[in-house]
Design a protein around this motif. Sequence first.
Motif, PDB file in Angstrom:
ATOM      1  N   GLY A  57       0.829  -1.210   0.000  1.00 13.08           N
ATOM      2  CA  GLY A  57       0.000   0.000   0.000  1.00 13.08           C
ATOM      3  C   GLY A  57       0.858   1.252   0.000  1.00 13.08           C
ATOM      4  O   GLY A  57       2.043   1.204  -0.308  1.00 13.08           O
ATOM      5  N   GLN A  69     -11.562   9.392   8.857  1.00  8.99           N
ATOM      6  CA  GLN A  69     -11.074   8.013   8.800  1.00  8.99           C
ATOM      7  C   GLN A  69      -9.957   7.792   9.811  1.00  8.99           C
ATOM      8  O   GLN A  69      -9.816   6.713  10.375  1.00  8.99           O
ATOM      9  CB  GLN A  69     -10.585   7.694   7.390  1.00  8.99           C
ATOM     10  N   ASN A 117     -19.685   4.633   3.797  1.00  7.79           N
ATOM     11  CA  ASN A 117     -19.417   4.158   2.456  1.00  7.79           C
ATOM     12  C   ASN A 117     -19.264   2.637   2.381  1.00  7.79           C
ATOM     13  O   ASN A 117     -18.645   2.106   1.473  1.00  7.79           O
ATOM     14  CB  ASN A 117     -18.130   4.837   1.948  1.00  7.79           C
ATOM     15  N   SER A 118     -19.791   1.912   3.397  1.00  9.02           N
ATOM     16  CA  SER A 118     -19.624   0.460   3.400  1.00  9.02           C
ATOM     17  C   SER A 118     -20.711  -0.193   2.543  1.00  9.02           C
ATOM     18  O   SER A 118     -21.591   0.482   2.019  1.00  9.02           O
ATOM     19  CB  SER A 118     -19.683  -0.071   4.831  1.00  9.02           C
TER      20      SER A 118
ATOM     21  N   ALA B  24     -12.028  -0.013   7.368  1.00 14.04           N
ATOM     22  CA  ALA B  24     -12.204  -0.681   6.080  1.00 14.04           C
ATOM     23  C   ALA B  24     -12.073   0.348   4.964  1.00 14.04           C
ATOM     24  O   ALA B  24     -11.463   0.099   3.922  1.00 14.04           O
ATOM     25  CB  ALA B  24     -13.566  -1.360   6.023  1.00 14.04           C
ATOM     26  N   GLU B  25     -12.639   1.526   5.191  1.00 19.06           N
ATOM     27  CA  GLU B  25     -12.582   2.619   4.232  1.00 19.06           C
ATOM     28  C   GLU B  25     -11.144   3.120   4.065  1.00 19.06           C
ATOM     29  O   GLU B  25     -10.665   3.316   2.946  1.00 19.06           O
ATOM     30  CB  GLU B  25     -13.458   3.750   4.777  1.00 19.06           C
ATOM     31  N   GLY B  27      -8.501   1.433   4.665  1.00 17.89           N
ATOM     32  CA  GLY B  27      -7.741   0.340   4.048  1.00 17.89           C
ATOM     33  C   GLY B  27      -7.805   0.369   2.534  1.00 17.89           C
ATOM     34  O   GLY B  27      -6.856  -0.014   1.848  1.00 17.89           O
ATOM     35  N   LYS B  28      -8.938   0.848   2.000  1.00 15.88           N
ATOM     36  CA  LYS B  28      -9.079   0.903   0.539  1.00 15.88           C
ATOM     37  C   LYS B  28      -8.106   1.915  -0.060  1.00 15.88           C
ATOM     38  O   LYS B  28      -7.653   1.737  -1.178  1.00 15.88           O
ATOM     39  CB  LYS B  28     -10.516   1.300   0.165  1.00 15.88           C
ATOM     40  N   THR B  29      -7.810   3.006   0.663  1.00 17.63           N
ATOM     41  CA  THR B  29      -6.920   4.011   0.082  1.00 17.63           C
ATOM     42  C   THR B  29      -5.447   3.770   0.419  1.00 17.63           C
ATOM     43  O   THR B  29      -4.600   3.867  -0.457  1.00 17.63           O
ATOM     44  CB  THR B  29      -7.295   5.450   0.518  1.00 17.63           C
ATOM     45  N   GLN B  32      -4.341  -2.356   3.560  1.00 18.36           N
ATOM     46  CA  GLN B  32      -4.856  -2.955   4.802  1.00 18.36           C
ATOM     47  C   GLN B  32      -3.811  -3.067   5.898  1.00 18.36           C
ATOM     48  O   GLN B  32      -4.054  -2.720   7.051  1.00 18.36           O
ATOM     49  CB  GLN B  32      -5.444  -4.337   4.502  1.00 18.36           C
ATOM     50  N   THR B  35      -3.102   0.213   7.254  1.00 18.72           N
ATOM     51  CA  THR B  35      -4.141   0.668   8.182  1.00 18.72           C
ATOM     52  C   THR B  35      -3.902   0.094   9.574  1.00 18.72           C
ATOM     53  O   THR B  35      -4.012   0.792  10.587  1.00 18.72           O
ATOM     54  CB  THR B  35      -5.529   0.261   7.662  1.00 18.72           C
ATOM     55  N   PRO B  88     -14.861  -4.913   3.714  1.00 18.02           N
ATOM     56  CA  PRO B  88     -15.286  -4.500   2.367  1.00 18.02           C
ATOM     57  C   PRO B  88     -15.928  -5.636   1.569  1.00 18.02           C
ATOM     58  O   PRO B  88     -16.705  -5.377   0.657  1.00 18.02           O
ATOM     59  CB  PRO B  88     -13.971  -4.071   1.699  1.00 18.02           C
TER      60      PRO B  88
END
Lengths: 154, 142
Positions: A57, A69, A117-118, B24-25, B27-29, B32, B35, B88
Amino acid sequence: MGLFMIIFTLIGGITLSAQSSINGTFSRKAGTIETTLLTFLTGTMFLTIFILFFGSGNILALLEAPKWQLSAAFLGTMYLLFTVIAVPRIGVIATNIAGIAGQLVIGLIIDHFGWFNSLVIELDIKRVFALLFMVISLYFIYKGNKRTSDDTVA
Amino acid sequence: MRFISYMLALLAGAALSFEGAIYAELGKTIGQIETSFYNFFMGSIIMSLLWLFFGKGKISYTLEAPKWSLLGGVLGVIYLTSIVVSVPFVGVGITMVAVIIGQLVMSMIIEHFGWLGSQKNKINKEKLFAVLSMIMALILIN
């Protein structure tokens, strides 16, 4: 994919219960805050090494991520704080059971409305029954634990 | 006062579900594992502050304690990462049900044998009923 995720998450729950036993033992001699601090520090160290070698990531994107967040980090602390306040007043078992109830109900509500947004997963009759079975199960756990502690006293 | 304690315990659990959905949100950007790292890094800072001001225990016990009792952090990493990865795909509800079931069943086993320094607490009829209901719940929710 769904089933695989469920099994993965079950394992997450298993490690969490091992963690609470281990931390419970450690905190009897070191204290609650000290135990949590150690848990976070060793977790950070482990993840630092892991990310350096296997991270795919973008950790720097943290700086651009929306602040709401990032605020989730305080929720973990809130959990800890509230639990520490509740345990001496209502006991470990009642605290855990009330905590799980809160977790389940909010989890289903978040799904229903698709908050944060889930995924949107409607609270249908099957889910209501699932919740009912979880409540029944919590009741039996309460009874079961109460019985063993009564036995120990007797 | 008891009522407030129950409300606090409920809120504590609710915080965990909120945490799972929000991470979870994130983690998408950022990824994971990243995060998880953020959670533990930020948690270390928050707990360091709390410890500096309110710590009454004995942090130096870390050096004397049996080594296995220092493994809580690594186990916590597995837990948090599994949530960030799973939400997700299947949503918060199923994720929390699965985590809770894994946790409750394993606690029963750990306490039955008195592993990891826990107090022995035998599995009984009620606890078996509880496991049965949990399996029903998992089937229904999936």
